[in-house]
Design an enzyme around this catalytic site. Sequence first.
Site, short mmCIF file in Angstrom:
data_model
loop_
_atom_site.label_atom_id
_atom_site.label_comp_id
_atom_site.label_asym_id
_atom_site.label_seq_id
_atom_site.Cartn_x
_atom_site.Cartn_y
_atom_site.Cartn_z
N PRO A 172 0.82 -1.22 0.00
CA PRO A 172 0.00 0.00 0.00
C PRO A 172 0.85 1.27 0.00
O PRO A 172 1.96 1.29 0.54
CB PRO A 172 -0.81 -0.12 1.30
CG PRO A 172 -0.84 -1.59 1.60
CD PRO A 172 0.48 -2.12 1.11
N PHE A 173 0.32 2.31 -0.63
CA PHE A 173 0.94 3.63 -0.67
C PHE A 173 2.30 3.60 -1.36
O PHE A 173 3.16 4.43 -1.10
CB PHE A 173 1.07 4.21 0.74
CG PHE A 173 -0.20 4.14 1.53
CD1 PHE A 173 -1.31 4.90 1.16
CD2 PHE A 173 -0.30 3.29 2.61
CE1 PHE A 173 -2.49 4.81 1.89
CE2 PHE A 173 -1.48 3.20 3.34
CZ PHE A 173 -2.59 3.97 2.97
N ARG A 174 2.52 2.59 -2.23
CA ARG A 174 3.77 2.44 -2.99
C ARG A 174 4.98 2.21 -2.08
O ARG A 174 6.13 2.50 -2.45
CB ARG A 174 4.01 3.64 -3.92
CG ARG A 174 2.83 3.91 -4.85
CD ARG A 174 3.18 4.79 -6.01
NE ARG A 174 4.15 4.16 -6.90
CZ ARG A 174 3.84 3.24 -7.82
NH1 ARG A 174 2.59 2.83 -7.96
NH2 ARG A 174 4.77 2.73 -8.59
N LEU A 175 4.74 1.64 -0.90
CA LEU A 175 5.82 1.28 0.02
C LEU A 175 6.20 -0.19 -0.21
O LEU A 175 6.09 -1.03 0.68
CB LEU A 175 5.38 1.53 1.47
CG LEU A 175 4.93 2.97 1.75
CD1 LEU A 175 4.42 3.10 3.18
CD2 LEU A 175 6.08 3.94 1.51
N HIS A 176 6.66 -0.47 -1.42
CA HIS A 176 6.83 -1.85 -1.87
C HIS A 176 8.02 -2.53 -1.22
O HIS A 176 8.95 -1.88 -0.73
CB HIS A 176 7.02 -1.87 -3.40
CG HIS A 176 6.02 -1.05 -4.14
ND1 HIS A 176 4.67 -1.17 -3.92
CD2 HIS A 176 6.18 -0.09 -5.10
CE1 HIS A 176 4.02 -0.33 -4.73
NE2 HIS A 176 4.91 0.35 -5.43
#
Length: 213
Positions: A188-192
């Site tokens: 989520p939220f591009r916190l890959h």
Amino acid sequence: MTDTTSMKHQTPLTSGDFTAADEPFALFEVWLNEATKSEPNDPNAMALATVDPDGLPDVRMVLMKGFDTEGFVFYSHIASQKGRELAANPKAALLFHWKSLRRQVRIRGNVTPVTDTEADAYFATRPKQAQIGAWASKQSQELESRFAFEQAIAKVAARYVIGEVPRPPGWSGWRITPMRIEFWHDRPFRLHDRIEFRRDAAGQKWSKTRMYP
């Protein structure tokens, strides 16, 4: 084989245990097996990137037909554009993208032809119509019409009405031996989550680095 029990119960910002893997091939096998269950079409599809003589990148989708600790294998026509580019510069990159799992695997490495024995064995497993098509297609060359292609297919089919279809001399395979393998999992939220395995030569021990998204 890495224990993947916790992969089924991942928290929003952590990855389960995939980032704890110390070797990439077993982890790739786990991910491929999961993709085989979830992807609607061709979980073994991969983007193959090469470069032409001018250094211009070229990419297309191919199907992986085997992998082990020696590398990732696919088959095609030697005289195709990818075949010519690999002959001139035997290095390539691969990308697996499994949208249903929100995962991707990037691979970069050196390329070598498979043996005739390997190519013969795989060609023998193909459906007969696909074997005939391999003879009829002048892959990557200009085609004047679909009818011309169908005529070529009919001629080859007539030649091999009875008996096995041999492998065309211009059809074979390649093995990409990876020097870099990166595993990426959407968060989520591009916190890959993202880890990369590296080595300088085949057979050497892998080093692992966790990467910023």
